[in-house]
Design an enzyme around this catalytic site. Sequence first.
Site, PDB file in Angstrom:
ATOM      1  N   GLU A   1      -9.711  -0.384   4.927  1.00 54.99           N
ATOM      2  CA  GLU A   1     -10.179  -0.033   6.234  1.00 54.99           C
ATOM      3  C   GLU A   1     -11.435  -0.754   6.585  1.00 54.99           C
ATOM      4  O   GLU A   1     -12.257  -1.415   5.830  1.00 54.99           O
ATOM      5  CB  GLU A   1     -10.515   1.378   5.882  1.00 54.99           C
ATOM      6  CG  GLU A   1      -9.416   2.356   5.839  1.00 54.99           C
ATOM      7  CD  GLU A   1      -8.417   2.412   6.777  1.00 54.99           C
ATOM      8  OE1 GLU A   1      -8.179   1.779   7.538  1.00 54.99           O
ATOM      9  OE2 GLU A   1      -7.948   3.571   6.850  1.00 54.99           O
TER      10      GLU A   1
ATOM     11  N   ASN B   1      -7.430  -0.125  14.230  1.00 50.16           N
ATOM     12  CA  ASN B   1      -9.031  -0.350  13.817  1.00 50.16           C
ATOM     13  C   ASN B   1      -9.088  -1.699  12.856  1.00 50.16           C
ATOM     14  O   ASN B   1     -10.360  -1.757  12.470  1.00 50.16           O
ATOM     15  CB  ASN B   1      -9.236   0.791  12.899  1.00 50.16           C
ATOM     16  CG  ASN B   1      -8.623   1.128  11.716  1.00 50.16           C
ATOM     17  OD1 ASN B   1      -7.656   0.312  11.599  1.00 50.16           O
ATOM     18  ND2 ASN B   1      -8.826   1.903  10.779  1.00 50.16           N
TER      19      ASN B   1
ATOM     20  N   HIS C   1      -7.567  -2.739  10.345  1.00 53.45           N
ATOM     21  CA  HIS C   1      -7.263  -2.644   9.097  1.00 53.45           C
ATOM     22  C   HIS C   1      -6.012  -3.811   8.675  1.00 53.45           C
ATOM     23  O   HIS C   1      -4.944  -3.818   9.568  1.00 53.45           O
ATOM     24  CB  HIS C   1      -7.214  -1.254   8.532  1.00 53.45           C
ATOM     25  CG  HIS C   1      -5.633  -0.705   8.772  1.00 53.45           C
ATOM     26  ND1 HIS C   1      -5.516   0.878   8.720  1.00 53.45           N
ATOM     27  CD2 HIS C   1      -4.568  -0.946   9.268  1.00 53.45           C
ATOM     28  CE1 HIS C   1      -4.345   1.243   8.871  1.00 53.45           C
ATOM     29  NE2 HIS C   1      -3.629   0.148   9.347  1.00 53.45           N
TER      30      HIS C   1
ATOM     31  N   ASP D   1       0.926  -1.259   0.057  1.00 52.36           N
ATOM     32  CA  ASP D   1       0.004   0.077  -0.168  1.00 52.36           C
ATOM     33  C   ASP D   1       0.696   1.121  -0.186  1.00 52.36           C
ATOM     34  O   ASP D   1       2.126   1.213   0.074  1.00 52.36           O
ATOM     35  CB  ASP D   1      -1.007   0.138   1.011  1.00 52.36           C
ATOM     36  CG  ASP D   1      -0.262  -0.243   2.509  1.00 52.36           C
ATOM     37  OD1 ASP D   1       0.966  -0.237   2.316  1.00 52.36           O
ATOM     38  OD2 ASP D   1      -0.823  -0.582   3.543  1.00 52.36           O
TER      39      ASP D   1
END
Length: 246
Positions: A143, A136, A138, A67
């Site tokens: 996400e 979170n 991810h 990413d």
Amino acid sequence: MKVICFKNHTELSVFAASAIALAIKNKPSLTLCMASGETPALTCDLLVKNLTEEQVDYSKITFLGLDEWVGLPPENEGSCQYFFRKKIFEPLQLKASQYFLFNALAEDLNAECLKMDALIAEKGGIDIMLVGIGMNGHIGFNEPGTSFTSISHVAALDEITKTVGQKYFTQQTALTRGITVGLGHLLNANKVLLLANGSKKAGVIKAAVEGPVTEIFPASIMQQHTNGFVLIDEEAGSLLDKSKLS
Ligand code: F6R
């Protein structure tokens, strides 16, 4: 999915680096997709050390960057590209033809995604994917709420990602979007290593490993991977039901 708990981050990183080096020995044309960040940093150093000391032929591997932060230039020290250049490409002197990273400055980000997807298809899928886990849940910039069948895409960043992401930068940096390999590619990868260390990751590891499998918590996808390994240290595993550890 198997969960393997190590004493500390060093032992975990030694294991992950050895697993990748062995995989390259067994398949010199291996396609490796890796995350950047604090968690895999030591694994990268040890991988370089292993490959060099053991004189492994890595001239045929293909390296894919998982990413990138959209809009960041590659010379920004917080970019994923900078990380890989310093930790992998320069020390191993990889040829430019051996790696592909998303160009986060591209006008046509969708074309970047298509290039990544085409390359993954051309290579017959990803052999090994090494990922981290965000605060979170991810994986990459997949996400919360991302489809488990997603391919490469541009994502609006979650507030937690924007806040936690500041740790990579020397000054406050506007983070809005990310470009990432999708969770569908992860499910199709031959082998996935998800790494986590430290007590701050204990809650997200518990949710990933023992919580419901749900797109709301992307890392729970690991429970669906038949050759997925969650590699953690004792601190990250401190909230887990110990009977489930390998
Ligand atoms: C970075 C990436 C992210 C990180 C995650 C954990 O390339 O893909 O999903 O893996 O945010 O980051 P660290 O390892 O810094 O805690």
